[in-house]
Motif scaffolding. Structure first.
Motif, PDB file in Angstrom:
ATOM      1  N   LYS A 108      -8.024   0.173  -0.666  1.00 32.41           N
ATOM      2  CA  LYS A 108      -7.736   1.136   0.406  1.00 32.41           C
ATOM      3  C   LYS A 108      -8.018   2.556  -0.103  1.00 32.41           C
ATOM      4  N   MET A 115     -11.798   2.791   6.007  1.00 32.91           N
ATOM      5  CA  MET A 115     -10.482   2.802   5.381  1.00 32.91           C
ATOM      6  C   MET A 115     -10.517   2.237   3.966  1.00 32.91           C
ATOM      7  N   LYS A 116     -11.535   1.405   3.720  1.00 35.56           N
ATOM      8  CA  LYS A 116     -11.578   0.733   2.426  1.00 35.56           C
ATOM      9  C   LYS A 116     -12.831   1.131   1.654  1.00 35.56           C
TER      10      LYS A 116
END
Ligand SMILES: Nc1ncnc2c1ncn2[C@@H]1O[C@H](COP(=O)(O)OP(=O)(O)OP(=O)(O)O)[C@@H](O)[C@H]1O
Length: 463
Positions: free
Chosen positions: A114, A2-3
């Motif tokens: 993100k 996600m990051k």
């Protein structure tokens, strides 16, 4: 993932099926390792004459189980991979291309930021829509990614490229239209009837691409000489003519100030015998008066029904005023002074402006053709350039295109290729083609001027 992580391995960017295959291969390697370990240990134990082989055989059992698990994982992974949708494959290829550190970091993401959410859907055969959400990256940042996305589509998808970019109204997402640019979507027309689409408000350009007159307005056509402007416009007119005249006084009016091929067609206006353009001005003002009549009909019907009635809802057909070589035409008119009160450039300009801005609601459209997109003073008024909602540039070049569209809208376009007559960049305010894309206008394999003359004759004879 996600990051954004600089250290993220290649494995993170694999499709789930590829991850399962990798996992299976690793399990197989471990099972083989255990098998080797078992053989070495049994050799060592036997050389020492030991008979305690129970721990060694447990290595062997685990090895066999892992081997079977590995094979099963690989089989499942391959099966999943074979059935993987193209949209999923494209999504992962793009994810890797944009977010894998070794492939550059086009969004200049910082460690721990993100990642923008990414989705891909199949819209029709050979066309995909990739949607990236904004967040750490702005709409402007995302719009610049079209070349990166096209560049990372290789191997199986090497024929695919981003052809359009658009952002949603709320600026939450940017969509990239990805299509197979080698599919021949050209319309090869053997008879003008093939230009009659299923709907009089849709003028066909290519397979799956139309000028939608319910959502767009007048049409500006630019391009150097022999680029295909007149042929392209004739395809539009043939399509409109094929529906015939409506009962509300629709018109297809052609103005040819050059006194060239078009001027020989019936119901076409050109210079007066004395070289003036009084007849042209008269034709334009007649066209304008039909707008008023049609609008009045629509207003009356709207009053009756209590809701806005649209031209295409009551069976009106599109009316067209086509001015070939608009800049030359404009130059024919004298300046306004006391001797030219009824025949001057202001009357011409104002009539065109009124038709462009007010005609679309009554189904009346202007088509202006200009040879130079760059005309400034004495040429195309800038107000018209922005008011004309469909823009077409034949055999385009980037400098010309910049005069018609904002530069950032041109990022997706392939500027390196050689354009042939009929190739154009096209945009229209229809919610689908708002950013310019590359098209090829219909290839008409019949004598187009003769057919145009015949259909115009028929159009006016019927009423
Ligand atoms: N859609 C098309 N597909 C293939 N060839 C085309 C197409 N449109 C035009 N051509 C070719 O290009 C030639 C020039 O087209 P056209 O006369 O329409 O250009 P133009 O820009 O209007 O030129 P001019 O300004 O000199 O009138 C045509 O004779 C035809 O051979």
């Amino acid at each position: 993932m996600m990051k954004y992580k600089k250290e993220a391995s290649y494995y993170h960017f694999l499709t789930p099926s590829a991850k399962i295959i990798v996992l299976g291969v690793m399990t197989l390697v471990i099972s083989v390792g255990l098998q080797l370990l078992k053989s070495s240990l049994s050799n060592i134990f036997s050389s020492f004459g030991s008979s305690n082989t129970s721990s060694i055989s447990s290595y062997s059992t685990t090895g066999i189980i892992l081997f079977i698990v590995g094979i099963i994982l690989i089989a499942i992974g391959i099966r999943m991979h074979m059935h993987l949708r193209n949209s999923t494959r494209i999504k992962y290829i793009v994810k890797k291309g944009l977010f894998y550190y070794a492939y550059g970091n086009p969004l200049h993401l910082k460690e721990g930021e993100k990642l923008p959410a990414l989705h891909c859907i199949n819209t029709e055969v050979g066309k995909y829509e990739l949607i990236l959400s904004t967040g750490v990256a702005s709409v402007e940042d995302l719009q610049k990614l079209s070349t990166n996305i096209s560049a990372c589509l290789n191997n199986r998808y090497k024929r695919y490229a981003v052809t359009q970019t658009r952002s949603d109204l709320a600026f939450n997402t940017v969509s990239f239209l990805i299509e197979d640019v080698t599919i021949d979507r050209n319309l090869r027309i053997k008879s003008s009837i093939q230009l009659k689409s299923g709907d009089p408000t849709r003028l066909p350009i290519q397979q799956g691409m139309f000028i939608d007159l319910t959502t767009s307005g007048s049409i500006l056509v630019a391009g150097k000489t022999r680029s295909g402007k007149t042929t392209g416009i004739i395809s539009i007119l043939l399509s409109a003519l094929s529906w015939g005249r409506d009962q509300y006084g629709s018109e297809i009016i052609i103005i040819d100030p050059k006194q060239a091929e078009l001027s020989r067609l019936p119901y076409t206006y050109t210079l007066d015998h004395n070289g003036e353009a009084q007849g042209i001005l008269h034709a334009i003002s007649n066209f304008e008066s039909t707008i008023k009549k049609r609008q009045q009909i629509l207003n009356d019907l709207s009053m009756e029904s209590g809701d806005a009635v649209k031209w295409f809802e009551i069976g009106m057909h599109a009316s067209f005023l086509f001015i070939d070589e608009y800049v030359s035409c404009r130059s024919l008119f004298p300046r306004k002074n006391k001797d030219t009160a009824n025949y001057n450039i202001d009357l011409f300009d104002n009539a065109i402006k009124r038709i462009v801005t007010m005609g679309a609601s009554a189904g009346c459209f202007v088509i202006l053709s200009i040879a130079e997109a760059s005309v400034e003073s004495g040429g195309l008024p800038s107000m018209l350039r922005s008011a004309m909602s469909t823009k077409i540039l034949f055999r385009p070049t980037l400098p010309e295109a910049r005069l018609l569209w904002d530069s950032e809208l041109l990022n997706n376009l392939n500027t390196g290729r050689t354009f042939q007559p009929g190739d154009a960049w096209f945009s229209s305010t229809d919610g689908v083609n708002d950013t310019p894309c590359c098209v090829h206008f219909p290839i008409m394999e019949f004598p187009i001027y003769k057919e145009l003359g015949k259909l115009i004759e028929h159009y006016y004879k019927i009423m």
